[in-house]
Design a protein around this motif. Structure first.
Motif, PDB file in Angstrom:
ATOM      1  N   LYS A  34      -6.334   0.039   5.780  1.00 16.46           N
ATOM      2  CA  LYS A  34      -6.368  -1.227   5.031  1.00 16.46           C
ATOM      3  C   LYS A  34      -7.788  -1.791   5.019  1.00 16.46           C
ATOM      4  N   GLU A  35      -8.451  -1.702   6.144  1.00 21.23           N
ATOM      5  CA  GLU A  35      -9.822  -2.204   6.252  1.00 21.23           C
ATOM      6  C   GLU A  35     -10.792  -1.379   5.409  1.00 21.23           C
TER       7      GLU A  35
ATOM      8  N   TYR B  28       3.699   1.714  -3.918  1.00 25.64           N
ATOM      9  CA  TYR B  28       2.387   1.197  -4.335  1.00 25.64           C
ATOM     10  C   TYR B  28       2.380  -0.334  -4.343  1.00 25.64           C
ATOM     11  N   ASP B  29       3.410  -0.933  -4.908  1.00 29.14           N
ATOM     12  CA  ASP B  29       3.498  -2.393  -4.945  1.00 29.14           C
ATOM     13  C   ASP B  29       3.560  -2.960  -3.530  1.00 29.14           C
ATOM     14  N   TRP B  30       4.326  -2.317  -2.656  1.00 25.92           N
ATOM     15  CA  TRP B  30       4.416  -2.750  -1.264  1.00 25.92           C
ATOM     16  C   TRP B  30       3.048  -2.628  -0.583  1.00 25.92           C
TER      17      TRP B  30
ATOM     18  N   GLU C  31       0.882  -5.661   1.247  1.00 20.95           N
ATOM     19  CA  GLU C  31       0.335  -5.575   2.607  1.00 20.95           C
ATOM     20  C   GLU C  31      -1.186  -5.764   2.594  1.00 20.95           C
ATOM     21  N   LEU C  32      -1.850  -5.164   1.639  1.00 24.36           N
ATOM     22  CA  LEU C  32      -3.313  -5.284   1.531  1.00 24.36           C
ATOM     23  C   LEU C  32      -3.729  -6.716   1.228  1.00 24.36           C
TER      24      LEU C  32
ATOM     25  N   HIS D 284      -7.113  -4.918  -2.041  1.00 22.70           N
ATOM     26  CA  HIS D 284      -6.195  -4.472  -3.096  1.00 22.70           C
ATOM     27  C   HIS D 284      -6.573  -3.071  -3.588  1.00 22.70           C
ATOM     28  N   LEU D 285      -5.584  -2.400  -4.118  1.00 24.96           N
ATOM     29  CA  LEU D 285      -5.796  -1.178  -4.889  1.00 24.96           C
ATOM     30  C   LEU D 285      -5.804  -1.583  -6.351  1.00 24.96           C
TER      31      LEU D 285
END
Length: 175
Positions: free
Chosen positions: A44-45, A80-82, A86-87, A93-94
């Protein structure tokens, strides 16, 4: 090829393409439910880091479980949405998702084929570069397998091999 994300951009962009299984999450066979998703240390980081550095963060993932009949395409989008929810908790974000649901020996006829989007082929990266006006010479593909690195080389982006430990530390060695 499936795709989800922001609209086409006219400005020139740089991107970090991320493989999913084994790079962003612990690889379990045919992951398709958020409750089974376990983030890799520093993943995530790492996404936040590339966001903050001005790179698009784009997911490019082979998902042969669709062709094999293990789960529908909607499950890929749900994960992907989940991931983005979380991000968002850490301000990351993606930007987009590109996935290949095909496999040459699948059970679902619509997805059973040889295609140009399945890594190590470059269809997902090519489509993202076209859609987002990405400068390949300033972009990277991060993955854990030889097929990810082969895709990077064929697509004209720099490959970064993730092996273990913190994904953020791995990426900081390059970006």
């Amino acid at each position: 090829m499936g795709k989800v994300g922001a609209q086409r951009s006219d400005e020139v962009n740089k991107a970090v393409f991320f493989d999913r299984d084994g790079t962003l999450n612990v690889d379990i066979d045919y992951l398709h439910r958020p409750e089974d998703f376990i983030w890799i240390e520093g993943a995530k980081e790492a996404i936040k880091y590339v966001n903050d550095k001005g790179y698009l963060a784009i997911l490019v993932t082979n998902q042969s479980g669709v062709a094999r009949g293990y789960y529908p395409e909607e499950d890929i989008k749900e994960v992907y949405d989940w991931m983005n929810k979380e991000l968002a908790k850490i301000g990351a974000h993606l930007d987009a998702l590109f996935y290949c649901p095909h496999h040459p020996t699948g059970k679902i006829p619509a997805y059973t084929k040889i295609c140009s989007c399945r890594k190590p082929d470059t269809g997902m990266v090519d489509e993202a570069c076209l859609r987002f006006n990405i400068d390949r010479s300033k972009s990277y593909l991060v993955g854990d397998s030889g097929r990810d690195l082969e895709c990077a080389q064929k697509a004209g982006v720099q490959g970064i091999k993730y092996v273990s430990g913190s994904l953020l530390s791995c990426i900081k060695d390059f970006i």
